[in-house]
Design an enzyme around this catalytic site. Structure first.
Site, mmCIF file in Angstrom:
data_model
loop_
_atom_site.group_PDB
_atom_site.id
_atom_site.type_symbol
_atom_site.label_atom_id
_atom_site.label_comp_id
_atom_site.label_asym_id
_atom_site.label_seq_id
_atom_site.Cartn_x
_atom_site.Cartn_y
_atom_site.Cartn_z
ATOM 1 N N GLU A 1 -7.114 3.005 8.005
ATOM 2 C CA GLU A 1 -6.794 4.209 7.824
ATOM 3 C C GLU A 1 -7.688 5.321 8.367
ATOM 4 O OE1 GLU A 1 -6.821 6.347 3.961
ATOM 5 O OE2 GLU A 1 -8.733 5.159 3.217
ATOM 6 N N ARG B 1 -23.648 4.830 -5.201
ATOM 7 C CA ARG B 1 -23.065 5.741 -5.803
ATOM 8 C C ARG B 1 -23.225 5.565 -7.450
ATOM 9 N NH1 ARG B 1 -17.080 6.782 -3.447
ATOM 10 N NH2 ARG B 1 -17.639 6.226 -1.389
ATOM 11 N N VAL C 1 -17.504 10.809 0.900
ATOM 12 C CA VAL C 1 -18.476 10.623 -0.061
ATOM 13 C C VAL C 1 -19.928 9.936 0.533
ATOM 14 C CG1 VAL C 1 -19.327 9.352 -1.988
ATOM 15 C CG2 VAL C 1 -16.940 10.440 -1.791
ATOM 16 N N ASN D 1 -9.607 9.090 7.210
ATOM 17 C CA ASN D 1 -10.081 10.067 6.448
ATOM 18 C C ASN D 1 -10.176 11.306 7.174
ATOM 19 O OD1 ASN D 1 -9.566 8.645 4.020
ATOM 20 N ND2 ASN D 1 -11.365 7.684 4.088
ATOM 21 N N GLY E 1 -8.359 3.960 -3.555
ATOM 22 C CA GLY E 1 -7.954 2.616 -4.051
ATOM 23 C C GLY E 1 -6.972 2.678 -4.721
ATOM 24 N N LYS F 1 0.773 -1.203 -0.102
ATOM 25 C CA LYS F 1 0.050 0.104 0.086
ATOM 26 C C LYS F 1 0.572 1.410 -0.195
ATOM 27 C CE LYS F 1 -3.966 -0.338 2.535
ATOM 28 N NZ LYS F 1 -4.762 -0.612 3.827
ATOM 29 N N ILE G 1 -5.901 -9.421 4.430
ATOM 30 C CA ILE G 1 -7.218 -10.043 5.151
ATOM 31 C C ILE G 1 -7.868 -10.363 3.925
ATOM 32 C CG2 ILE G 1 -8.866 -9.739 6.855
ATOM 33 C CD1 ILE G 1 -6.208 -9.040 7.974
ATOM 34 N N ARG H 1 -11.347 14.227 6.861
ATOM 35 C CA ARG H 1 -12.313 15.118 5.904
ATOM 36 C C ARG H 1 -13.587 14.557 5.833
ATOM 37 N NH1 ARG H 1 -12.987 11.287 1.771
ATOM 38 N NH2 ARG H 1 -11.261 10.313 1.205
#
Ligand code: ADP
Ligand code: ADP
Ligand code: MG
Length: 463
Positions: free
Chosen positions: A288, A338, A295, A290, A165, A158, A203, A292
Site C-alpha cells: 500500500e 513506540r 508515525v 500511505n 492493521g 483485506k 506471504i 501522509r
C-alpha cells in the site's frame, strides 16, 4: 510560506507539527475535543478552537467544524497529521473549495492510492510488483474463495479502506473463508464505514520494508531510504529501524527506484510512503501507499538530518525540493520504539489512565516525541500511543545499546505500557542478529512475557 496554519490532529503528531511551524515562524491554530481541553497541543498553540465532544466522529473527524475553525481564525492551510482526516479525499477537496491548502496530496491522488485495491491495479500498470491476488475487489466470500483457489491458500482478506492493521484476516483453507470474510468485513464497516474487500496471497513470515518519498509540484521525486517495520503486534508496528538488515545494496537500489516509480505513476505530491513486504527469497511486493506523514517518520529524520514536516510545508507552499537524490545522505543507524499504553499480557489491551510521575530519557542521539506531561489524562477515545523514543547511533549495535539505556531511563507511572517488552526485545538474539520478520512477536511474545514475569518475582523476593 504560510503565515498561519490549522493542525487538524491531536497528541504527539500535533505537537510535532507545531514545533516545526514555530521554527519557521508560522503561527498555529490547534483544534481539540472536550476530552482534550488540557492537552499539550492546545497549550502550545497560539490559538485553540474546540470542535466537539470526545468521540472522534464528532470532533477530529468533524470536517465542517474544522473548516470553520480554519476560516474563522484566518488560516491559509490545514495540516492533517496521520490518522483522522489525513487520507480523506473528500476533506482534501473541501479544503480547496474553501481556499485552504490541504498539506498533503490532492483529493484525486488520495482517491487513487488510498483505496488499496485500486492502488494495486495502478501499481501493476506501472510495473511495480504487487502481491498476487484479486483483480480489484471481491463482492462476497464465494468470490474470495474462487480467487484463493486460483492463487492457492493461505490468503489474506483485506479491506480496501483499511488502515492501522484493521479489517484483515488470514485464511488457511476453504472451510474458513465464509466466517473470516464476515469477520473482516464487519470490522471494516465498523472502523472505516466501508466493507469493500480484496484478496492477497499471504506471504509467509515476510519483512515489512517501506520507503519514504518526497515529491514536489514540479514532478521531482526523491526517496529517503527504507524503514524496516517488521516488529509488529496485530499487524501494527511497534519498533522500526533503518537501514534494514534484510536489504543488500542492490535490493535497496531496486526497491528505492520502484518506490519513486510508484510515486510518479500517481503524479504524487507531498510526503508519502510506499510499503512493501519482502519474502524469504528476496522478492518484494507493493502492499500500500500511505499518502501522509507516518508515525515512524523520525527514523528517517535521524538518518538524513531532514525535517519532513518542513519539507511537507515547503511542498504545499509550491516550493521545489531543495536537493536531488544524490544529495540525500544517510548517517549511521536509527531505531524507534513506540510507547503504547497497552498491556502486552492482555492481548495489548489499551490501558487509559492518569499520568503520574514522568521522566523522559535524553542525552546523545536520543529524541522523544510525545504530548505527555505529569498529570495528563489518557482518553479511551483515542490511540494508545503516548510517546515515541527515537535513537541514532554510528552503528546498529550502538543504536541498540542507546535505545536500551533510553528505555531504562524512561519512567511513565500511572498505567502499563509496552516499554518493558520493547526493552526485552532489544536483548533477543534474533533481534540482535537482525534476523526477524513480521511473525517475531507472535513467536516470541510468550517467552518474553515469561522473562519479565520472572524478573518481577525475583525483584519481589529480593525485597
Ligand atoms: P503508520 O504506517 O504511520 O504506522 P498506521 O497504519 O499504523 O500507519 O496508522 C497510523 C495512525 O493512524 C494510527 O494511529 C492508526 O490508528 C491511525 N489510522 C490508520 N488508518 C486509519 C484510518 N483509516 N482511519 C482512522 N485512523 C487510522
Ligand atoms: P494497513 O493499511 O492496516 O497498514 P497493510 O496493507 O499495510 O495494512 O498491512 C499491514 C501489515 O499486515 C503489514 O505490515 C504486514 O505485516 C501484514 N501484511 C499485509 N499484507 C500482507 C501479505 N500479503 N502477506 C503477509 N503479510 C501481510
Ligand atoms: Mg500499512
Amino acid at each position: 510560506m504560510f503565515r498561519r496554519i490549522l493542525i487538524a490532529n491531536r497528541g504527539e503528531i500535533a505537537v510535532r507539527i507545531l514545533r516545526t511551524c514555530s521554527e519557521l515562524g508560522i503561527e498555529t491554530v490547534a483544534v481539540y475535543s472536550t476530552a482534550d481541553e488540557n492537552a499539550l497541543h492546545v497549550q502550545l498553540a497560539a490559538k485553540a478552537v474546540c470542535i466537539g465532544p470526545p468521540k472522534a466522529a464528532d470532533s477530529y473527524l468533524n470536517q465542517q467544524a474544522i473548516l470553520s475553525a480554519a476560516l474563522g481564525s484566518g488560516c491559509q492551510a490545514i495540516h492533517p497529521g496521520y490518522g483522522f482526516l489525513s487520507e480523506n479525499a473528500e476533506f482534501a477537496d473541501l479544503c480547496g473549495k474553501y481556499g485552504l491548502v490541504f498539506i498533503g496530496p490532492e483529493g484525486d491522488i488520495i482517491r487513487r492510492m488510498g483505496n488499496k485495491a485500486a492502488a494495486r491495479a495502478l501499481m501493476q500498470e506501472a510495473g511495480v510488483p504487487v502481491v498476487p491476488g484479486s483483480e480489484g475487489t471481491v463482492a462476497n466470500a464465494e468470490e474470495a474463495a474462487a480467487v484463493a483457489a486460483a492463487i492457492g491458500y493461505p490468503v489474506l482478506l483485506k479491506a480496501s479502506a483499511g488502515g492501522g492493521g484493521r479489517g484483515m484476516r488470514r485464511v488457511f483453507e476453504a472451510g474458513q473463508m465464509a466466517a473470516s470474510f464476515a469477520a473482516a468485513q464487519a470490522e471494516a464497516v465498523s472502523c472505516f464505514g466501508n466493507g469493500e474487500m480484496y484478496v492477497e496471497k499471504l506471504i509467509l513470515q515476510p519483512r515489512h520494508i517501506e520507503f519514504q518519498i518526497l515529491a514536489d509540484s514540479a514532478g521531482n521525486v526523491v526517496h529517503l531510504g527504507e524503514r524496516d517495520c517488521s516488529i509488529q503486534r496485530k499487524n501494527q508496528k511497534l519498533i522500526e529501524e533503518s537501514p534494514s538488515r534484510a536489504l543488500t545494496p542492490q535490493l535497496r537500489r531496486q526497491m528505492g527506484e520502484d518506490a519513486v516509480r510508484a510515486a510518479k505513476a500517481c503524479s504524487y505530491r507531498g510526503a508519502g510512503t510506499i510499503e512493501f513486504v519482502l519474502d524469504k527469497e528476496g522478492h518484494y511486493y507493493f502492499i500500500e501507499m500511505n499518502t501522509r506523514i507516518q508515525v515512524e517518520h523520525p527514523v528517517t529524520e535521524m538518518l538524513t538530518g531532514l525535517d519532513l514536516i518542513r519539507e511537507q510545508l515547503r511542498i504545499a507552499a509550491g516550493l521545489p525540493l531543495a536537493f536531488g537524490q544524490e544529495e540525500v545522505a544517510f548517517r549511521g543507524h536509527a531505531i524507534e520504539v513506540r510507547i503504547n499504553a497497552e498491556d502486552p499480557a492482555k492481548d495489548f489491551r489499551p490501558t487509559p489512565g492518569k499520568t503520574g510521575f514522568l521522566h523522559f530519557p535524553g542525552g546523545c542521539g536520543v529524541r522523544v516525541d510525545s504530548a505527555l506531561y505529569p498529570g495528563s489524562v489518557l482518553s479511551p477515545y483515542y490511540d494508545s500511543m503516548v510517546a515515541k523514543i527515537i535513537v541514532q547511533g554510528q552503528s546498529r549495535l550502538q543504536a541498540i545499546r542507546r535505545m536500551r539505556r533510553a528505555l531504562e531511563e524512561l519512567v511513565v507511572e500511572g498505567y502499563p505500557t509496552v516499554a518493558e517488552l520493547a526493552h526485552l526485545i532489544l536483548f533477543h538474539p534474533n533481534f540482535l542478529r537482525g534476523n526477524y520478520d513480521t511473525s517475531f512477536l507472535e513467536q516470541h511474545l510468550d517467552d518474553l512475557l515469561q522473562v519479565s514475569k520472572g524478573e518481577e518475582i525475583k525483584e519481589k523476593a529480593d525485597d
